[in-house]
Design an enzyme around this catalytic site. Structure first.
Site, short mmCIF file in Angstrom:
data_model
loop_
_atom_site.label_atom_id
_atom_site.label_comp_id
_atom_site.label_asym_id
_atom_site.label_seq_id
_atom_site.Cartn_x
_atom_site.Cartn_y
_atom_site.Cartn_z
N ARG A 11 58.51 -4.70 55.10
CA ARG A 11 59.93 -4.37 54.29
C ARG A 11 59.70 -3.12 53.81
NH1 ARG A 11 58.44 -7.02 49.80
NH2 ARG A 11 60.52 -6.39 48.69
N LYS A 12 58.82 -2.49 54.54
CA LYS A 12 58.92 -0.74 54.16
C LYS A 12 59.66 0.00 55.05
CE LYS A 12 53.94 -0.83 52.62
NZ LYS A 12 52.63 -0.47 52.71
N THR A 13 61.09 -0.21 54.82
CA THR A 13 61.99 0.57 55.55
C THR A 13 63.01 1.09 54.54
OG1 THR A 13 63.61 -1.49 55.40
CG2 THR A 13 61.99 -1.55 57.18
N THR A 64 57.85 1.03 60.58
CA THR A 64 59.21 1.36 60.01
C THR A 64 59.21 2.22 58.83
OG1 THR A 64 58.89 -0.51 58.44
CG2 THR A 64 60.05 -1.08 60.44
#
Length: 283
Positions: free
Chosen positions: A132-134, A267
């Site tokens: 979820r590192k976006t 990402t």
């Protein structure tokens, strides 16, 4: 989610509106209305991603878009990706947004394919996973690109699965947290992060579906796997490793009996693939 997500058309339109809140004043001032064509071409070798979005967005704005390519294919420098025909003002209005979508998504897909191929050559049963590192607003795009490249998407959001991490463990006991999560629903996977070898054993004994070994060395991961095997638990859980794993260290983890390697770099540090758009004046 096993199928590729559909990025809402409204989101794609927002990208265009962000770039031209009051129109494209340059094109409107210096170019007369006219019909023309343009080609978008690759400038480097890449795994293509974002073509579906580019065609949808172009057609929404009234352009004809044609392509002999599809997402997921390798393309070489000089290959034509898509041909656009329509009002010159519209092509110029969309130019940077279309190139940004293709560049970011293909950059992610290309890197994901490279990392997955490296892992598969060593451990065919192991997959890399996105995280979820976006950037806010880009998650669907980034996750879809990673999937096109062959990566597991992991969680799309906090609502998808239970993942008990370090800050949860400050406020509760991890094996008790696993038991509570398992009792909550039979329809959500339960994953818990382990900081130590003994903690990994307790998590498995509590019934977790996935154990996340974060910031462990390959030697420590190997010790966890041996301990789980000795207790008859290895085949009952998936093993995921994460934390600062790079292209240089990836092989040392892939060689272990693990199931997933999550890579934030897919990402959070994106290197865009290079494309160009060139207009051809109608005769």
């Amino acid at each position: 989610m096993n199928t590729l997500p559909d990025i809402p058309l409204t989101r794609l339109i927002e990208y265009v509106e962000e770039d031209c809140p009051f129109g494209d004043i340059t094109s409107e001032v210096v170019i007369d209305p006219q019909i023309c064509s343009a080609v978008i071409s690759a400038r480097e070798s890449l795994v293509l991603a974002g073509l579906t979005e580019v065609i949808r967005l172009s057609e929404w704005y009234g352009l004809a878009a044609s392509s002999a390519c599809s997402d997921g294919l390798y393309r070489q420098a000089g290959d034509v990706i898509v041909t656009l025909t329509g009002q010159a003002h519209t092509i110029l209005l969309l130019e940077r947004t279309l190139l940004n979508i293709l560049g970011r998504m293909s950059g992610i897909a290309t890197r994901a394919r490279k990392m997955q191929d490296l892992v598969s050559a060593i451990n065919p049963g192991c997959r890399i996973a996105a995280t979820r590192k976006t950037a806010p607003g880009l998650r669907l795009m980034d996750k879809k690109a990673a999937m096109i490249g062959g990566a597991d998407p992991h969680r799309f959001s906090l609502s998808d699965a239970v993942l008990i991490k370090d800050n949860h463990r400050v406020l509760t006991v991890v094996d008790e947290a696993v038991r509570r999560a398992k009792a909550f629903s039979a329809y959500h996977r339960v994953e818990a992060e382990a900081d130590t070898i003994d903690e990994a054993l307790r998590i498995a004994q509590a019934g977790a579906d996935i154990i996340l070994l974060d910031n462990m060395t390959p030697e420590q991961v190997s010790q966890v796997i041996s301990l789980l095997s000795e207790n008859g638990l290895r085949e009952k859980v998936l093993i995921e490793v994460s934390g600062g794993i790079t292209e240089d260290t990836l092989a040392s983890y892939a060689a272990l009996n693990i199931d997933r390697i999550s890579l934030g770099m897919l990402t959070h540090t994106v290197i865009n693939a290079d494309f160009s758009l060139d207009i051809m004046k109608e005769s």
